[in-house]
Each structure stands twice: as structure tokens, then as C-alpha cells.
Motif scaffolding. Structure first.
Motif, PDB file in Angstrom:
ATOM      1  N   CYS A 224       0.797  -1.228   0.000  1.00 21.63           N
ATOM      2  CA  CYS A 224       0.000   0.000   0.000  1.00 21.63           C
ATOM      3  C   CYS A 224       0.829   1.278   0.000  1.00 21.63           C
ATOM      4  O   CYS A 224       0.266   2.376  -0.029  1.00 21.63           O
ATOM      5  CB  CYS A 224      -0.978   0.011   1.181  1.00 21.63           C
ATOM      6  N   GLU A 225       2.151   1.174   0.037  1.00 19.16           N
ATOM      7  CA  GLU A 225       3.012   2.357   0.035  1.00 19.16           C
ATOM      8  C   GLU A 225       4.063   2.220  -1.060  1.00 19.16           C
ATOM      9  O   GLU A 225       4.770   1.212  -1.141  1.00 19.16           O
ATOM     10  CB  GLU A 225       3.708   2.497   1.394  1.00 19.16           C
ATOM     11  N   LEU A 390      -5.519  -2.260  -1.488  1.00 16.85           N
ATOM     12  CA  LEU A 390      -4.160  -1.903  -1.090  1.00 16.85           C
ATOM     13  C   LEU A 390      -3.430  -1.215  -2.233  1.00 16.85           C
ATOM     14  O   LEU A 390      -2.686  -0.240  -2.026  1.00 16.85           O
ATOM     15  CB  LEU A 390      -3.388  -3.146  -0.639  1.00 16.85           C
ATOM     16  N   HIS A 391      -3.636  -1.705  -3.441  1.00 21.01           N
ATOM     17  CA  HIS A 391      -3.017  -1.069  -4.617  1.00 21.01           C
ATOM     18  C   HIS A 391      -3.531   0.358  -4.786  1.00 21.01           C
ATOM     19  O   HIS A 391      -2.757   1.285  -5.055  1.00 21.01           O
ATOM     20  CB  HIS A 391      -3.325  -1.906  -5.862  1.00 21.01           C
ATOM     21  N   LEU A 393      -4.632   2.329  -2.506  1.00 21.26           N
ATOM     22  CA  LEU A 393      -4.135   3.163  -1.408  1.00 21.26           C
ATOM     23  C   LEU A 393      -2.749   3.728  -1.699  1.00 21.26           C
ATOM     24  O   LEU A 393      -2.346   4.734  -1.088  1.00 21.26           O
ATOM     25  CB  LEU A 393      -4.110   2.361  -0.105  1.00 21.26           C
ATOM     26  N   ARG A 394      -2.025   3.116  -2.605  1.00 23.43           N
ATOM     27  CA  ARG A 394      -0.700   3.633  -2.976  1.00 23.43           C
ATOM     28  C   ARG A 394      -0.790   5.054  -3.540  1.00 23.43           C
ATOM     29  O   ARG A 394       0.151   5.832  -3.432  1.00 23.43           O
ATOM     30  CB  ARG A 394      -0.032   2.697  -3.991  1.00 23.43           C
ATOM     31  N   LYS A 430      -2.238   3.930   6.286  1.00 24.14           N
ATOM     32  CA  LYS A 430      -3.045   3.409   5.185  1.00 24.14           C
ATOM     33  C   LYS A 430      -3.612   2.034   5.504  1.00 24.14           C
ATOM     34  O   LYS A 430      -4.765   1.727   5.199  1.00 24.14           O
ATOM     35  CB  LYS A 430      -2.204   3.333   3.903  1.00 24.14           C
ATOM     36  N   LEU A 431      -2.788   1.197   6.118  1.00 24.56           N
ATOM     37  CA  LEU A 431      -3.195  -0.169   6.399  1.00 24.56           C
ATOM     38  C   LEU A 431      -4.181  -0.247   7.561  1.00 24.56           C
ATOM     39  O   LEU A 431      -5.206  -0.936   7.473  1.00 24.56           O
ATOM     40  CB  LEU A 431      -1.960  -1.024   6.699  1.00 24.56           C
TER      41      LEU A 431
END
Length: 486
Positions: A224-225, A390-391, A393-394, A430-431
Motif C-alpha cells: 500500500c506504500e 491496497l493497490h 491506497l498507494r 493506510k493499512l
């Protein structure tokens, strides 16, 4: 918002707020493991063939998977059907498209089936209809494809090729990030940790305490980062390979063999970008067994990329967003941050300037071995949906904005330390707390405990190891970080 839902169980909340995006995961997952398919493909089949209560005919679904997701040994049968019987074949698989600059011809390869570019073609009409996912991914993608055999006249002779005649990218869920963030607010932190573990097929009740859960979830930070670089040393059997190879189609796990600058960054002969430009993360598993070709060549490219996301190969300057993760096994006797743990790394990584560019160290020995009680048996977020979130959130900027406003450092703080701590803290936000949209939403105690403290610990271990291997770093301590009042 969590208080409003105190009479619902975590599972009830999950089914209420993520209806259509969760599946019943239980012992049947074990039966699918022999099929060697990613979790995101498996969950799609489970969702498609389960009833409202999650009941599933495992034998039937297993047959469907074998029929629809072929393995390398199935290609000969497909080829015979297309060439001898002139019938099209349709299946789910991984495909990568490529355009020949000189001829303009677009071809494809099927890496899992051993099909190369020189025996395939994508007609212009098909390409114009389905090119968007290929262009946006810049690498191999999963999808539902239809292939057929065609014969072309070239230079006074007939040439047979396999044609792609239809393609649909494998993305069965619309990921509404705003909704995901809002739904997170209905769960308290303990519940959310359990939800995240379920999304990657783990039973939260199988972990001894919150600390074990958090160490396991730390592996998801590069998902996510952007450009988050980690080193993890862990005993065997803790699930390193599973998390990095089965959860997301957007990551790459390399295990053993040879890793070259061409494969990692840019192939000058093929004029083709490498792994760091095509994936969200590149995890190098069993790091001590991987050979790296020209060490100085790889070190040079790696230093530039880990620092800024830019690499230079020959006259080619390229960019990437992938984080680099080093994964290795470690003996019990060596599990000590006060000892030199990096001496077992390959020669290419025995360079303090290179190691300094890794943001954090994961103490993998604090992640428990996989055991039967850690296998999920409950409703959980669909792995494919979760991996896509998660993708997404990047690209989300809220977390980093929060971190920048909250954290202040002492004068003269080392830039790489500050970068590492902020990037790790942003990933944790983010997580764990994606519903925090501004500093006004932040629970400072939760931020300090779940985001800043682990970030400081992870970067601090890298700093400690540098001091043990290079006198230039000896005695240097982590800078002080404090929280601004809000």
C-alpha cells in the motif's frame, strides 16, 4: 462510529458493510492449495459458486478451476484443438503484450504456459478494443482470454500463429476507496486487525497477542506504500513466500536463480522495462541463494533506484514505484538485533551505502510459524478485492499529509532516517487507519502506538546493523521525533 455497532460481531459487521466483497473461507481452502492458483483467483471462484451462507461444492469448483485455469501441461491439448480442430479455446491466465517497433505487429506471451511472442499475434481490431489494461499495467496481467489459430501469407509462404481474439481483464470488483475508508470506521482497532488477517487467509484467534498480529501484517506495508524497501529475516515456515506470492497479482516474488540488472531494471537488448517498473513490489526470497550477475553493475543501479525511484542503464533513464523486499532465513542463534545479522546477505548487499537505503527491518522471528489454528474458518474479505484496495491506497495522499503535519524532528536529523520513518508511518496509517482523512481525525495515542513506534523500531534496527558493519555509522543514533499538537 464503532460505538454505534457495539452489538454486532466482527463477522456480522463484515457481512453488513462489505456485502459482495467477502467470502466464507474455511477448511476447503486447503483442498484448493494443490491447484497452485493465487488466492485472488481462488476467492473469485469461491464467491461465484457459494450460496448466501457460504456453502460450496468443493469437488465441483476444483474441476471448474482445472478446466478454466490451465497449467503448462495443458497447452499441448489447447494447441491441438486450435490447429487440428480449428476451435477457439477460452481460459483464465496471465498474459503480456508486446509491440514490435519495426513491424508494428503486436504479439503476446503466456508466461505460465511457456508460450512466447514469436508464435502469437494480436490483431489491430482486438488490440484497439482491449488495449487499456495492457497499457496501464506495463507488464503481465491476469484475464479471461479467447485464442484461435490463424494462417497468414508472409513473404510468399504461409505462417501460422496463435491469435488473441478476445480479452477481458481479471478485475471482478469495483474498488470504491471512499466507501472502504468509511466502512473501516465501523470497526475498532482490534476488530480491524482481525479483518486484515482474514483478508490474507489467517485466523486471528490463532495468534497469541496483538503484537504477533501486527508483525504479520507488517508484511503488507509494501502493498500500500510506493517504494517502501524492507529487509526481513525469519525462520522457515512463517509464511514469507505465501504473503508475497499469493495475495496480490501486482507483486513479484523471485526465489533463487539469477537476478540481473536487465531483469530488475531495463533490458537494453529487448528495450524492455524490468520488474521495478511493472510491479508494486519485488520480493527477493531465499536471498542467500540468488545470484546477481555483475555485482558492481547491480549495486550501481540499485543504489540510484532505492534512493529516488530512478534507475540508469546505459543511456536509458527509467522510473519505478516498486518497493524492494529482501527475504531470508535466519538461524535461532542469530536472531539478535545487537549482532551483525547482515553478514549472510549476498555480496551485492554487503554495502552500507546500499543498506542505508532500506527503510526498515522486519524481525521475522516474532511472526509465529504457520499452524492449523492459524488457518481461517470464517467470513473474510475477498483477497482479490483487498489486494486491489491496497493497490489503490498507494495513490492516496491523505496518510502522508497526516504524517507530515504530525511529525517534527530535531535539527540536523539524517534525511534517510526521516524519509524512512515517515514512509513507514504513512504505510501503517493506510493499512490500519485508512479512515483518517486529516489530522483532525487522528487518535494521537493510536498513531504513536501503531504507526510511529513500529516505524522507529524498524528503521532503528537498520541503523544499528549499519553501525555493526561500517565504522562510519558506528555510534550514530536515531533522531528524535515528536508529535505536533493538533
Amino acid at each position: 462510529m464503532a460505538e454505534q455497532e457495539e452489538f454486532l460481531t466482527t463477522e456480522e459487521k463484515l457481512r453488513k458493510y462489505f456485502d459482495g466483497m467477502c467470502v466464507k473461507k474455511d477448511a476447503s481452502l486447503e483442498q484448493f492449495s494443490a491447484l497452485s492458483i493465487p488466492s485472488f483467483i481462488r476467492d473469485w471462484f469461491i464467491r461465484k459458486y457459494s450460496d448466501k451462507e457460504g456453502r460450496l461444492n468443493v469437488a465441483f469448483v476444483s474441476q471448474e478451476i482445472k478446466r478454466v485455469v490451465p497449467r503448462r501441461g495443458d497447452w499441448a491439448g489447447f494447441l491441438d484443438k486450435m490447429v487440428s480442430e480449428r476451435q477457439a479455446v477460452k481460459f483464465i491466465g496471465k498474459i503480456e503484450a508486446k509491440r514490435d517497433v519495426k513491424s508494428g505487429v503486436i504479439s503476446f506471451e503466456l508466461p505460465d504456459l511457456g508460450v512466447s511472442h514469436n508464435e502469437t499475434r494480436i490483431p489491430a481490431g482486438v488490440w484497439n478494443k482491449c488495449k487499456e489494461p495492457f497499457l496501464s499495467s506495463n507488464g503481465a496481467i491476469w484475464g479471461l482470454m479467447t485464442l484461435s489459430y490463424s494462417v497468414y501469407a508472409e513473404k510468399n509462404k504461409n505462417v501460422g500463429v496463435i491469435e488473441l481474439i478476445d480479452f477481458k481483464s481479471f478485475k471482478p470488483y469495483n474498488t470504491d476507496l471512499a466507501y472502504y475508508k468509511k466502512a473501516r470506521g465501523f470497526f475498532d482497532t482490534e476488530e480491524w486487525l482481525n479483518v486484515l488477517l482474514g483478508a490474507i487467509d489467517y485466523n486471528a484467534a490463532g495468534f497469541c497477542d496483538e503484537e504477533e498480529k501486527l508483525y504479520m501484517l507488517t508484511r503488507l506495508l509494501p502493498f500500500c506504500e510506493k517504494r517502501l524497501n524492507l529487509i526481513e529475516l525469519a525462520p522457515k515456515g512463517t509464511g514469507k513466500s505465501y504473503v508475497y506470492s499469493k495475495i496480490s497479482k501486482r507483486g513479484w516474488l523471485a526465489s533463487g536463480g539469477v537476478m540481473t540488472r536487465a531483469k530488475m531494471f531495463y533490458d537494453m537488448n529487448l528495450k524492455q522495462e524490468g520488474l521495478v517498473s511493472n510491479y508494486d513490489y519485488v520480493a527477493l526470497d531465499e536471498i542467500s541463494t540468488i545470484r546477481f550477475g555483475d555485482v558492481s553493475e547491480m549495486q550501481g543501479a540499485m543504489k540510484g533506484y532505492l534512493e529516488s525511484g530512478v534507475y540508469t542503464v546505459g543511456s536509458k533513464e527509467g522510473k519505478g514505484d516498486a518497493g524492494v523486499v529482501l527475504l531470508g532465513n535466519i538461524d535461532k542463534s542469530a536472531m539478535d538485533v545487537e549482532k551483525d545479522m547482515f553478514s549472510s546477505l549476498p555480496e551485492v548487499f554487503r554495502d552500507s551505502a546500499l543498506i542505508d537505503r532500506f527503510h526498515g527491518f522486519v524481525e521475522g522471528w516474532k511472526i509465529p510459524r504457520m499452524s492449523e489454528d492459524k488457518k481461517i474458518s470464517a467470513w473474510a474479505l475477498n483477497t482479490e478485492y483487498f489486494a486491489e484496495i491496497l493497490h489503490d491506497l498507494r495513490e492516496d495522499l491523505a496518510a502522508r499529509a497526516i504524517v507530515d503535519k504530525l511529525l517534527k524532528t530535531e535539527n540536523g536529523a539524517d534525511t534517510r532516517d526521516v524519509t524512512a520513518v515517515k514512509r513507514l508511518s504513512s504505510a501503517y496509517v493506510k493499512l490500519l487507519f485508512p479512515h483518517w482523512e486529516s489530522v483532525a481525525d487522528v487518535d494521537l495515542n493510536a498513531f504513536e502506538k501503531y504507526c510511529l513506534a513500529p516505524a522507529l523500531r524498524m528503521r532503528g534496527i537498520v541503523k544499528k546493523q549499519l553501525g555493526l558493519t561500517d565504522s562510519e555509522f558506528a555510534g550514530k543514533k536515531m533522531p528524535q521525533f515528536t508529535l505536533n499538537e493538533i
